[in-house]
Design a protein around this motif. Structure first.
Motif, short mmCIF file in Angstrom:
data_model
loop_
_atom_site.label_atom_id
_atom_site.label_comp_id
_atom_site.label_asym_id
_atom_site.label_seq_id
_atom_site.Cartn_x
_atom_site.Cartn_y
_atom_site.Cartn_z
N THR A 1 41.29 0.69 43.92
CA THR A 1 39.77 1.27 43.75
C THR A 1 39.68 2.08 44.93
OG1 THR A 1 39.37 -0.67 42.63
CG2 THR A 1 37.41 0.34 43.53
N LYS B 1 32.10 -2.89 41.63
CA LYS B 1 33.28 -3.81 41.21
C LYS B 1 32.80 -5.34 40.79
CE LYS B 1 38.22 -4.58 42.14
NZ LYS B 1 38.95 -3.69 41.64
N LEU C 1 32.39 2.79 43.49
CA LEU C 1 33.16 1.92 42.67
C LEU C 1 33.38 0.71 43.47
CD1 LEU C 1 36.43 4.29 42.39
CD2 LEU C 1 34.72 3.44 40.62
#
Length: 148
Positions: A123, A144, A140
């Motif tokens: 990620t 998440k 991100l």
């Protein structure tokens, strides 16, 4: 003696090695794709604190070695593990390889840690690629594990 387990994630980032390396040592850049705060730039022999404010999490990061545009060797996490960031010039940009090792868990706990490290570092690399190549901040890490 058990074998050393390496967790590895990698990504080609289509930017010069100097730019990609700087993105990992300079928190003014790194905060655009990874943690939200840092007590300073990564320097050999120094310990900095990284913070993910959205999760209320902090981590002390010990910087063991820096070879400009080649390697950043650190130790961090709880329990602490070694994390190396390797940089290699490729025809189309810079290959970044993140290796995590020195995991002390076993069984299900080890599997969970391997999964978390692999997914987490993938990620980070995805976010770094989007930010450096396209100037896009994907959020991100924040997205998440959304709080609500």
């Amino acid at each position: 003696m058990s074998p050393t387990i390496y967790v590895e994630a990698q990504m080609l980032i289509r930017k010069p090695i100097e730019d990609v390396f700087e993105a990992f040592i300079n928190p003014e850049i790194t905060t655009n794709f990874w943690f939200t705060k840092s007590t300073g730039k990564l320097e050999e022999g120094k310990t900095v604190t990284w913070e993910w404010e959205m999760y209320g999490v902090k981590s002390e990061v010990k910087v063991h070695q820096i070879i400009p545009n080649e390697l950043i060797r650190t130790e961090w996490g709880s329990p602490s593990t070694n994390v190396d960031y390797e940089f290699k010039t490729m025809e189309k940009g810079t290959l970044v390889v993140i290796k995590s090792y020195g995991l002390n868990q076993s069984g299900e706990d080890l599997l969970r840690q391997v999964n978390d490290n692999t997914g987490g570092f993938t990620t980070v690399l995805d976010g770094c690629k989007a930010y450096l190549e396209h100037g896009i901040k994907l959020n991100l890490i924040e997205d998440k594990f959304p709080q609500k």
